[in-house]
Design an enzyme around this catalytic site. Structure first.
Site, PDB file in Angstrom:
ATOM      1  N   ASN A 131      13.570  51.512 -19.566  1.00 54.54           N
ATOM      2  CA  ASN A 131      13.689  50.598 -18.428  1.00 54.54           C
ATOM      3  C   ASN A 131      12.672  49.490 -18.667  1.00 54.54           C
ATOM      4  O   ASN A 131      11.478  49.699 -18.507  1.00 54.54           O
ATOM      5  CB  ASN A 131      13.393  51.343 -17.118  1.00 54.54           C
ATOM      6  CG  ASN A 131      13.339  50.389 -15.926  1.00 54.54           C
ATOM      7  OD1 ASN A 131      13.696  49.211 -16.040  1.00 54.54           O
ATOM      8  ND2 ASN A 131      12.882  50.884 -14.782  1.00 54.54           N
ATOM      9  N   LYS A 144      12.189  46.820 -17.035  1.00 58.83           N
ATOM     10  CA  LYS A 144      11.718  46.159 -15.808  1.00 58.83           C
ATOM     11  C   LYS A 144      11.754  44.632 -16.020  1.00 58.83           C
ATOM     12  O   LYS A 144      12.661  44.143 -16.685  1.00 58.83           O
ATOM     13  CB  LYS A 144      10.330  46.681 -15.437  1.00 58.83           C
ATOM     14  CG  LYS A 144      10.312  48.219 -15.425  1.00 58.83           C
ATOM     15  CD  LYS A 144       9.091  48.814 -14.833  1.00 58.83           C
ATOM     16  CE  LYS A 144       9.228  50.345 -14.829  1.00 58.83           C
ATOM     17  NZ  LYS A 144       8.116  51.004 -14.175  1.00 58.83           N
ATOM     18  N   HIS A 188      15.609  52.523  -8.084  1.00 53.66           N
ATOM     19  CA  HIS A 188      14.279  52.690  -8.681  1.00 53.66           C
ATOM     20  C   HIS A 188      13.230  52.545  -7.582  1.00 53.66           C
ATOM     21  O   HIS A 188      13.412  51.753  -6.647  1.00 53.66           O
ATOM     22  CB  HIS A 188      14.068  51.641  -9.779  1.00 53.66           C
ATOM     23  CG  HIS A 188      12.845  51.924 -10.596  1.00 53.66           C
ATOM     24  ND1 HIS A 188      11.589  51.604 -10.163  1.00 53.66           N
ATOM     25  CD2 HIS A 188      12.692  52.550 -11.793  1.00 53.66           C
ATOM     26  CE1 HIS A 188      10.705  52.003 -11.074  1.00 53.66           C
ATOM     27  NE2 HIS A 188      11.353  52.583 -12.066  1.00 53.66           N
ATOM     28  N   GLU A 224      10.556  51.005  -7.480  1.00 53.62           N
ATOM     29  CA  GLU A 224      10.074  49.629  -7.288  1.00 53.62           C
ATOM     30  C   GLU A 224      11.036  48.846  -6.404  1.00 53.62           C
ATOM     31  O   GLU A 224      10.620  48.018  -5.589  1.00 53.62           O
ATOM     32  CB  GLU A 224       9.883  48.953  -8.659  1.00 53.62           C
ATOM     33  CG  GLU A 224       8.636  49.491  -9.362  1.00 53.62           C
ATOM     34  CD  GLU A 224       8.720  49.539 -10.869  1.00 53.62           C
ATOM     35  OE1 GLU A 224       9.556  48.845 -11.469  1.00 53.62           O
ATOM     36  OE2 GLU A 224       7.922  50.300 -11.466  1.00 53.62           O
ATOM     37  N   GLU A 250      11.556  60.502 -10.874  1.00 53.35           N
ATOM     38  CA  GLU A 250      10.396  59.669 -11.181  1.00 53.35           C
ATOM     39  C   GLU A 250       9.383  59.754 -10.043  1.00 53.35           C
ATOM     40  O   GLU A 250       9.494  59.010  -9.052  1.00 53.35           O
ATOM     41  CB  GLU A 250      10.820  58.206 -11.356  1.00 53.35           C
ATOM     42  CG  GLU A 250      11.802  57.979 -12.478  1.00 53.35           C
ATOM     43  CD  GLU A 250      11.708  56.581 -13.038  1.00 53.35           C
ATOM     44  OE1 GLU A 250      11.583  56.458 -14.251  1.00 53.35           O
ATOM     45  OE2 GLU A 250      11.731  55.611 -12.251  1.00 53.35           O
ATOM     46  N   GLY A 262       3.756  54.052 -14.335  1.00 53.66           N
ATOM     47  CA  GLY A 262       2.845  52.995 -14.775  1.00 53.66           C
ATOM     48  C   GLY A 262       1.377  53.319 -14.577  1.00 53.66           C
ATOM     49  O   GLY A 262       0.525  52.435 -14.640  1.00 53.66           O
ATOM     50  N   SER A 292       5.317  57.528 -16.936  1.00 52.97           N
ATOM     51  CA  SER A 292       4.326  57.629 -18.020  1.00 52.97           C
ATOM     52  C   SER A 292       4.753  58.583 -19.133  1.00 52.97           C
ATOM     53  O   SER A 292       3.917  59.254 -19.737  1.00 52.97           O
ATOM     54  CB  SER A 292       2.946  58.020 -17.464  1.00 52.97           C
ATOM     55  OG  SER A 292       2.497  57.044 -16.549  1.00 52.97           O
TER      56      SER A 292
HETATM   57  P1  13P Z   1       6.364  54.033 -17.008  1.00 55.13           P
HETATM   58  O1  13P Z   1       6.961  54.807 -18.164  1.00 55.13           O
HETATM   59  O2  13P Z   1       5.776  52.725 -17.416  1.00 55.13           O
HETATM   60  O3  13P Z   1       5.437  54.890 -16.202  1.00 55.13           O
HETATM   61  O4  13P Z   1       7.585  53.646 -16.035  1.00 55.13           O
HETATM   62  C1  13P Z   1       8.474  54.634 -15.664  1.00 55.13           C
HETATM   63  C2  13P Z   1       9.604  54.021 -14.945  1.00 55.13           C
HETATM   64  O5  13P Z   1       9.461  53.497 -13.853  1.00 55.13           O
HETATM   65  C3  13P Z   1      10.916  54.048 -15.593  1.00 55.13           C
HETATM   66  O6  13P Z   1      11.927  53.678 -14.721  1.00 55.13           O
END
Ligand code: 13P
Length: 257
Positions: free
Chosen positions: A13, A15, A99, A101, A171, A177, A217
């Site tokens: 992903n 982003k 997601h 976010e 997640e 992150g 992560s």
């Molecule tokens: P990270 O791997 O950067 O923690 O992000 C995970 C994520 O949100 C994947 O959709």
């Protein structure tokens, strides 16, 4: 992972990262180091403006392309939005829905997530549905309740044969992150519960065919242990998926099983 009943999927992903030029560069760097024989499906989910570049760049590598969002209406006066059919027409196969976010920063509710899942399936896209608890919810001991609600809401009104086309990504918000990964036990417990929720809704055969990913992560050093869990069938990877070498390490971990 349990490759007998379901597909293992390693998905990046991206982003809001990488331009179209950088997308092409990533594909060029990935090509020589990507294992030829893959026991998992590899997906890259990229910003909407880079989708057609990505579809072209990854085509001959057998890497599927996914979008990071869609809008649930078919067409009309929705300035700035992109429909499921528009994605499908570009050659996109997957779409991330719900997601954390998008839920936190853009006000996406469980009801909106459900509408988007229906829109994606209707257009023939495979939704990657994200669910996850906050740190406060985990500390309050309501993780499994939160996840159960999110899964039930996302899949409301979706038939058993369509659910097989869905991927669920667990997640935990506190692991995204942050460099703080859920332990394999924590991740396995929740992924197991997600499968139990689907089993209760649609029976054991449907439940065992659904791919459930872990995200938060995930990186080359923890991927193997996470993917060794029976109910973790892949990863949805943010930061580490932006680097071709790290992404390949995670794909290789999935190839080992
Ligand atoms: P990270 O791997 O950067 O923690 O992000 C995970 C994520 O949100 C994947 O959709």
């Amino acid at each position: 992972m349990n490759t007998r009943y379901r597909k293992t999927i390693i998905a990046g992903n991206w982003k809001m990262n990488k331009t179209a030029t950088e997308t092409k560069k990533f594909a060029e760097e990935l090509k020589p180091i990507l294992p030829k024989a893959k026991r998992c499906e590899v997906v890259v989910c990229v910003p909407a403006c880079n989708l057609s570049t990505a579809v072209r760049a990854f085509r001959d590598m057998r890497v599927s392309v996914g979008a990071e969002n869609l809008y649930f209406e078919k067409s009309g006066a929705y300035t700035g939005e992109v429909s499921a059919e528009m994605l499908k027409d570009l050659g996109v196969k997957y779409v991330i829905i719900g997601h954390s976010e998008r839920r936190q920063l853009f006000g996406e509710t469980d009801i909106i997530v459900n509408k988007k899942v229906h829109a994606a399936l209707e257009a023939g896209l495979n939704p990657i549905i994200c669910v996850g608890e906050s740190l406060e919810e985990r500390e309050m001991g309501i993780t499994l309740d939160r996840i159960t609600l999110q899964v039930k809401a996302a899949l409301a009104g979706v038939s058993g044969d369509k659910i097989r086309k869905c991927v669920i990504a667990y997640e935990p918000i506190w692991a995204i992150g942050t460099g703080r990964t859920a332990t394999a036990e924590q991740a396995a417990e929740v992924c197991n519960e997600i499968r139990a929720v689907i089993r209760n809704m649609h029976g054991a055969r449907t439940a065992r065919s659904v791919t459930i990913q872990y995200g938060g992560s995930m990186n080359p050093s923890n991927a193997e242990e996470l993917l060794a869990q029976q109910d973790i069938d892949g990863g949805l990877i943010g930061g580490a998926a932006l680097d071709p070498a790290k992404f390949v390490s995670i794909i290789s971990a999935a190839n080992q099983e």
